[in-house]
Scaffold this motif. Sequence first.
Motif, PDB file in Angstrom:
ATOM      1  N   UNK A  85       0.812  -1.223   0.000  1.00  0.00           N
ATOM      2  CA  UNK A  85       0.000   0.000   0.000  1.00  0.00           C
ATOM      3  C   UNK A  85       0.840   1.265   0.000  1.00  0.00           C
ATOM      4  N   UNK A  86       2.057   1.184   0.505  1.00  0.00           N
ATOM      5  CA  UNK A  86       2.900   2.381   0.555  1.00  0.00           C
ATOM      6  C   UNK A  86       3.684   2.574  -0.740  1.00  0.00           C
ATOM      7  N   UNK A  87       3.182   1.988  -1.850  1.00  0.00           N
ATOM      8  CA  UNK A  87       3.748   2.176  -3.189  1.00  0.00           C
ATOM      9  C   UNK A  87       5.170   1.639  -3.296  1.00  0.00           C
ATOM     10  N   UNK A  88       5.435   0.544  -2.592  1.00  0.00           N
ATOM     11  CA  UNK A  88       6.744  -0.100  -2.647  1.00  0.00           C
ATOM     12  C   UNK A  88       6.584  -1.537  -3.108  1.00  0.00           C
ATOM     13  N   UNK A  89       7.549  -1.995  -3.890  1.00  0.00           N
ATOM     14  CA  UNK A  89       7.623  -3.412  -4.193  1.00  0.00           C
ATOM     15  C   UNK A  89       8.617  -4.010  -3.209  1.00  0.00           C
ATOM     16  N   UNK A  90       8.141  -4.997  -2.457  1.00  0.00           N
ATOM     17  CA  UNK A  90       8.977  -5.610  -1.425  1.00  0.00           C
ATOM     18  C   UNK A  90       9.194  -7.079  -1.748  1.00  0.00           C
ATOM     19  N   UNK A  91      10.361  -7.577  -1.381  1.00  0.00           N
ATOM     20  CA  UNK A  91      10.737  -8.968  -1.625  1.00  0.00           C
ATOM     21  C   UNK A  91      10.738  -9.727  -0.307  1.00  0.00           C
ATOM     22  N   UNK A  92      10.152 -10.915  -0.349  1.00  0.00           N
ATOM     23  CA  UNK A  92      10.137 -11.803   0.812  1.00  0.00           C
ATOM     24  C   UNK A  92      10.634 -13.178   0.376  1.00  0.00           C
ATOM     25  N   UNK A  93      11.302 -13.873   1.265  1.00  0.00           N
ATOM     26  CA  UNK A  93      11.646 -15.276   1.059  1.00  0.00           C
ATOM     27  C   UNK A  93      10.938 -16.057   2.155  1.00  0.00           C
ATOM     28  N   UNK A  94      10.031 -16.925   1.748  1.00  0.00           N
ATOM     29  CA  UNK A  94       9.207 -17.709   2.675  1.00  0.00           C
ATOM     30  C   UNK A  94       8.454 -16.809   3.660  1.00  0.00           C
ATOM     31  N   UNK A  95       8.012 -15.656   3.197  1.00  0.00           N
ATOM     32  CA  UNK A  95       7.239 -14.744   4.026  1.00  0.00           C
ATOM     33  C   UNK A  95       8.043 -13.967   5.042  1.00  0.00           C
ATOM     34  N   UNK A  96       9.364 -14.067   4.997  1.00  0.00           N
ATOM     35  CA  UNK A  96      10.222 -13.387   5.971  1.00  0.00           C
ATOM     36  C   UNK A  96      11.225 -12.503   5.243  1.00  0.00           C
ATOM     37  N   UNK A  97      11.799 -11.590   5.991  1.00  0.00           N
ATOM     38  CA  UNK A  97      12.882 -10.761   5.463  1.00  0.00           C
ATOM     39  C   UNK A  97      12.414  -9.773   4.418  1.00  0.00           C
ATOM     40  N   UNK A  98      12.060  -8.604   4.826  1.00  0.00           N
ATOM     41  CA  UNK A  98      11.563  -7.586   3.905  1.00  0.00           C
ATOM     42  C   UNK A  98      12.735  -6.854   3.260  1.00  0.00           C
ATOM     43  N   UNK A  99      12.749  -6.836   1.932  1.00  0.00           N
ATOM     44  CA  UNK A  99      13.733  -6.057   1.178  1.00  0.00           C
ATOM     45  C   UNK A  99      12.949  -5.157   0.231  1.00  0.00           C
TER      46      UNK A  99
END
Length: 145
Positions: A85-99
């Motif tokens: 929602x904050x206009x960011x594309x975020x990456x997760x591995x197995x639902x953890x670790x926000x990049x």
Amino acid sequence: MLLRNDSGFTLIEHLIGLSLIALVALLLPNFLISIQAKTISVQPDIVVFLNHVSKEAKEADALMWRDDTIFIYQKDSVITYELRNNKRIQRYRDGKGVVIMAEDVNEFICLPKEIAYFCQIELESGKRYERSFWSVKEWATHALE
């Protein structure tokens, strides 16, 4: 009779011409750099994001798109790239670790097209980026059928 030779330039005229050429030579590189900076519109974070997804997609077992999220299934894990929602594309591995991979994103859509996914990203500035992603394993399976 005194002959006067008016052909040629005086020393002052030569110095003025030389100083104008030197001034242009000093300012030209800065002018060209500013023009180049305005014409290059590719944002480095978008290029890094697209290259990163492409590499992971090629190594994946399968790809899937659902609800503003692309899922990349690898051997023991699931990598997701999600538009938040904050206009960011975020990456997760197995639902953890926000990049955070990209910011100021209005739209992130991936549509299936044969064995690949055709993805589009639109930034708040209105610029659009497009790229196709595919899994080598899915491509090989499709080619053998």
